[in-house]
Structure formats: C-alpha cells, structure tokens
Design an enzyme around this catalytic site. Structure first.
Site, PDB file in Angstrom:
ATOM      1  N   HIS A   1      -1.512  -7.238 -63.661  1.00  0.00           N
ATOM      2  CA  HIS A   1      -1.532  -6.397 -62.476  1.00  0.00           C
ATOM      3  C   HIS A   1      -2.604  -6.903 -61.509  1.00  0.00           C
ATOM      4  O   HIS A   1      -3.571  -7.543 -61.919  1.00  0.00           O
ATOM      5  CB  HIS A   1      -1.830  -4.940 -62.841  1.00  0.00           C
ATOM      6  CG  HIS A   1      -0.667  -4.220 -63.428  1.00  0.00           C
ATOM      7  ND1 HIS A   1      -0.350  -4.280 -64.759  1.00  0.00           N
ATOM      8  CD2 HIS A   1       0.278  -3.423 -62.856  1.00  0.00           C
ATOM      9  CE1 HIS A   1       0.736  -3.558 -64.988  1.00  0.00           C
ATOM     10  NE2 HIS A   1       1.134  -3.035 -63.843  1.00  0.00           N
TER      11      HIS A   1
ATOM     12  N   SER B   1       3.408   0.723 -60.677  1.00  0.00           N
ATOM     13  CA  SER B   1       1.986   0.450 -60.870  1.00  0.00           C
ATOM     14  C   SER B   1       1.401  -0.497 -59.838  1.00  0.00           C
ATOM     15  O   SER B   1       0.202  -0.479 -59.590  1.00  0.00           O
ATOM     16  CB  SER B   1       1.757  -0.116 -62.271  1.00  0.00           C
ATOM     17  OG  SER B   1       2.596  -1.246 -62.502  1.00  0.00           O
TER      18      SER B   1
END
Length: 271
Positions: A253, A48
């Site tokens: 993230h 990711s």
C-alpha cells in the site's frame, strides 16, 4: 524504504496478508466542517488505496476501515475546505461493498466524488500471497486468472458502481483513481523474481486500462497515478509503496509520501 526481503516467516505473513486485506466493512465518517461554498460538497469512496492504509494517522472512529488523515481525500479536504466532506472509503472494499455500504452521503447536490475500487475484486491479496509463497509458474498462473477476471467480469461490476454514483449525484464531477505499478524492473532487488515482478506490473496496467475505459464511458475522469509514482516503485531505492511489512494489512500500500506525492497531485489536477 529498503528493498524488500522475503524471510522464512513469509508463509505466516502472506497468510495474514490475505486475511487482513480480504475486506472490512465500510463505515461512514461524519462530514467535516468547512466554509460553505469554498469548494463543492465532496464524497470519498473506495478501497484501502483511498482510505489511506499504509499512511498511518488513522481516524479512531473508522475502525477496521483505517481511514487516514494522510490519505489523499483528507489532504484535499483540509486544503480546499469543501462545503461538506464524507469519507467512506474502507480497507478491503470491493465493488459490492461500495454499493451496499458507502453511497449514503451521495446526494443531488454532491459536487465532487473520488473513488478507487477493483483491486480487491480481482483478488489482489490472494495474488500477492501466491506470488510471495510459490514458484514463478504458480505465481504467473494466479496472475493470469486475475487478468481473466479483470477483462471478463470486472467491467460489469465497475459499471454497477459508476451507474449508482451517477444516479445519486448526477451533477457531480467523479474522479476515478487507478493503481500504481508495484515494481521497478531491471533493478537489483532481493525478493520476488523479475518474472513475478513483471507479471504483477502487467496485471496492474491491465486493471488500470479496464478501469479507465469504464470511467470514460460513464463520463468520469481517470487519474493515472503511474505518472507520479514513476521512480518510487518497490526496488527503486525510493519507494512510496510498502513491501511485506507489519502490520500486514499495510503491505503493498502507499506510504504517506505515496498519498501526498503520488495520489494527491493526480486527484487535485483532475478536480
């Protein structure tokens, strides 16, 4: 982003975080058109942090892989117009997913490869959920378990991936990207304790050191993104990382700024 806060709904969020970050199948996107010879054929592999979860602007064709037009591979491709571009990085990918689902675009003529992988193998999502929900001692025990895996088991898994890349694309320049430290320490920050934040940072450093060593032994370049994320960690006042947020799979993230200001310069300097 403001300093993160863990609310009374933390248990539900953390459970969803574990499920969301646990892994989605990798799918190959069609190569984007480019001027032949402008830059080498480029294949972007990984998890990711390479697909761009957290950056928004996801390609509808990528489904749960959540490949973003604001991720560093897409940004680099748009700027350099490689002869071909295959973007197979996928949210939740582990080393086995890269081996089984992402390598098809690699050929003997591939000139450039990028990859970030290893965090999900080490149990990133579960470790963060454990630290959000539990005491310092429980968090530190979970981080210790992850660290043991990183030292003892992850090297062989990385070797398998790196060897497969070399076998398929022996002439390619391969750039392996690391992971940033999550937290600025010794800062006023509501949420996880200083002890938890320090343990998480130490685990990230250990992960990067193992990845860097395996990359070097395979003749690959390693990109240390801590050089660009310094001053932009969580609790810094100007973070390029998301804390616990909705949608939950974007928690922990890089934001779009983290991709363009954190990852892209490091990758570009290594190409």
């Amino acid at each position: 982003m403001k300093s993160h806060r863990i609310t009374g709904a933390a248990s539900a969020v953390a459970l969803a975080l574990t499920l969301a970050l646990g892994g989605a199948g990798a799918a190959q996107a069609a190569p984007e058109g480019a001027s032949p010879g402008a830059a080498p054929s480029y294949v972007a592999l990984g998890d990711s942090y390479s697909s761009g979860v957290g950056a928004g602007s996801y390609q509808s064709s990528s489904g749960d892989c959540k490949r973003s037009d604001k991720a560093y591979p897409a940004l680099w491709s748009a700027a350099h117009r490689p002869a071909s571009f295959a973007f197979t990085a996928c949210s939740g990918a582990r080393t086995g997913d890269v081996l089984n689902k992402q390598l098809a675009p690699l050929t003997p003529t591939t000139g450039l490869v990028s990859i970030s992988v290893g965090g999900n193998d080490a149990g990133f999502a579960d470790a963060m959920s454990t630290c959000v929900l539990n005491s310092d001692s429980v968090c530190l025990d979970r981080i210790a378990t992850a660290s043991t895996f990183i030292r003892d088991e992850l090297p062989a898994k990385l070797d398998a991936v790196y060897s497969a890349i070399s076998a398929r694309s022996p002439k390619a320049r391969v750039v392996v990207l690391g992971y940033p430290r999550f937290y600025k320490l010794d800062a006023v920050c509501v949420g996880l304790s200083e002890a938890k934040r320090k343990a998480i940072n130490n685990a990230a450093d250990l992960l990067d050191s193992v990845i860097a060593k395996r990359a070097a032994d395979h003749g690959f370049a390693f990109g240390d993104v801590n050089t660009t994320f310094a001053g932009h960690e969580l609790c810094s006042g100007s973070p390029w990382l998301r804390s616990v947020t909705l949608p939950v799979d974007e928690s922990y993230h890089p934001t779009a700024a983290g991709q363009s200001g954190g990852y892209l310069p490091v990758f570009s300097s290594a190409t």
